[in-house]
Design an enzyme around this catalytic site. Sequence first.
Site, PDB file in Angstrom:
ATOM      1  N   ASP A  14       0.853  -1.181   0.000  1.00 27.85           N
ATOM      2  CA  ASP A  14       0.000   0.000   0.000  1.00 27.85           C
ATOM      3  C   ASP A  14       0.894   1.239   0.000  1.00 27.85           C
ATOM      4  O   ASP A  14       1.776   1.376   0.848  1.00 27.85           O
ATOM      5  CB  ASP A  14      -0.886  -0.013   1.256  1.00 27.85           C
ATOM      6  CG  ASP A  14      -2.038   0.967   1.188  1.00 27.85           C
ATOM      7  OD1 ASP A  14      -1.844   2.071   0.646  1.00 27.85           O
ATOM      8  OD2 ASP A  14      -3.126   0.645   1.693  1.00 27.85           O
ATOM      9  N   CYS A  54      -6.703   4.274  -2.115  1.00 31.80           N
ATOM     10  CA  CYS A  54      -6.785   2.865  -1.717  1.00 31.80           C
ATOM     11  C   CYS A  54      -8.013   2.121  -2.232  1.00 31.80           C
ATOM     12  O   CYS A  54      -7.908   1.112  -2.925  1.00 31.80           O
ATOM     13  CB  CYS A  54      -6.739   2.762  -0.191  1.00 31.80           C
ATOM     14  SG  CYS A  54      -5.209   3.385   0.547  1.00 31.80           S
ATOM     15  N   HIS A 104     -10.608  -3.436   2.508  1.00 34.89           N
ATOM     16  CA  HIS A 104     -10.941  -2.022   2.275  1.00 34.89           C
ATOM     17  C   HIS A 104     -11.909  -1.792   1.120  1.00 34.89           C
ATOM     18  O   HIS A 104     -11.830  -0.778   0.423  1.00 34.89           O
ATOM     19  CB  HIS A 104      -9.666  -1.194   2.086  1.00 34.89           C
ATOM     20  CG  HIS A 104      -9.775   0.194   2.639  1.00 34.89           C
ATOM     21  ND1 HIS A 104      -8.788   1.146   2.519  1.00 34.89           N
ATOM     22  CD2 HIS A 104     -10.785   0.813   3.302  1.00 34.89           C
ATOM     23  CE1 HIS A 104      -9.146   2.262   3.094  1.00 34.89           C
ATOM     24  NE2 HIS A 104     -10.366   2.096   3.583  1.00 34.89           N
ATOM     25  N   ASP A 266      -0.864  -0.462  -4.757  1.00 35.52           N
ATOM     26  CA  ASP A 266      -2.139   0.161  -5.136  1.00 35.52           C
ATOM     27  C   ASP A 266      -1.968   1.580  -5.667  1.00 35.52           C
ATOM     28  O   ASP A 266      -2.776   2.048  -6.468  1.00 35.52           O
ATOM     29  CB  ASP A 266      -3.137   0.125  -3.977  1.00 35.52           C
ATOM     30  CG  ASP A 266      -2.669   0.836  -2.722  1.00 35.52           C
ATOM     31  OD1 ASP A 266      -1.484   1.231  -2.647  1.00 35.52           O
ATOM     32  OD2 ASP A 266      -3.496   0.991  -1.790  1.00 35.52           O
TER      33      ASP A 266
END
Length: 393
Positions: A14, A54, A104, A266
Amino acid sequence: MNSRRPNVVFVFGDEWRAQATGYAGDPNCRTPNLDGLAKESVNFTNAAAGCPVCCPYRASLLTGQYPLTHGVFINDVELNPDSFSIARAFGQQGYHTAYIGKWHVYGSPDGKYGRREAYVPRKYQLGFDYWKGFECNHDYNDSFYYFNDDPTKRRWDGYDAFAQSRDAAEHIRECTSDDRPFLLMLSWGPAHFPLETAPETYQRLYRNRKLTLRPNVPPHLHAKAQEELRGYYAHIAALDDALQIVRDAVRSTGNEDNTIFVFTSDHGDMCQSQGLDTKLFPWEESVRVPFLLRWPQLNAGGTENPVPIDAPDIMPTLLGLCGLPIQASVGGTDWSPFIRGERKPTGEESAFLIMPAEFTQLLSNGMKAYRGLRTSRVTYVRNSNGPWLLYDN
């Protein structure tokens, strides 16, 4: 194992920008394992996070759709649980599917992050056979997870990226006794902030170390950038070792030659470049991500590919490489013919850049929503006032 179809191991961090890797020439990076993977992989030098935040990325990864199609174009919006997902696409073709780590896409309809620690119901796990994850948590040393349909809140042991990687490794070993090929996706929370929470061993590598900054960091932010990047690179060094846990498992099971192994992220992070924090922005540090694909059957280790693969393209490209059908709901591009060498890039191929809503850092910096495109040479971006940015990459 079923030798007719390759396994797929897909690992992503991430907020890990493309520039922050040893193989890309970053002098600050300690990434020997990642650098070794790069020597055996196709390096997608223009891989992009078209919507660099995200939740939109994850929804596009899981559905093969663009943000305005799947509807998750800002963080904490719920993805439709009936979406035709990558797990369903592979599962219908006989694959065992697994997902481990940060999810998420369950969303928080209350607008107050109310679901971030909640159990993600089985219906919302989008068809994965094995799901060991959590909606969102950034305390990497006190991190929780849920398993399949059990609402019991459990804890990862220590720094969660290591625990998740060990679980992924064990699951890969368990899959060797199955007749089916497998798709395994591993989602790490770091190198996303907070930046001071990597294990001490890795923090020590960068404590008080003077780092080389990108030239677009304004002088008045040099001290802040130095402090933040020490933590950022400490996380990256830890993740480099976590990556090797997974690679060792693939190798030890004898599946390496028949496994497509992908490493990516991401989106990136500005880290004070252009005087900006975090992601969301259409600049290089935010929208360009690392993307390595290792598959010995390609005979393409250590090569570069310029196609601008973006999140919606990942699902159709992996399906294409595995010789599986691509559903009509998918909006991304299947780049597999370019990866196999059946088609040659022209330089006109593009990734679509979009941030369709103004929120968080865009608002605080007085910027507007935008759309644009990125080719191997040019980045062009418009907002509601008209043309905004044009770069020769």
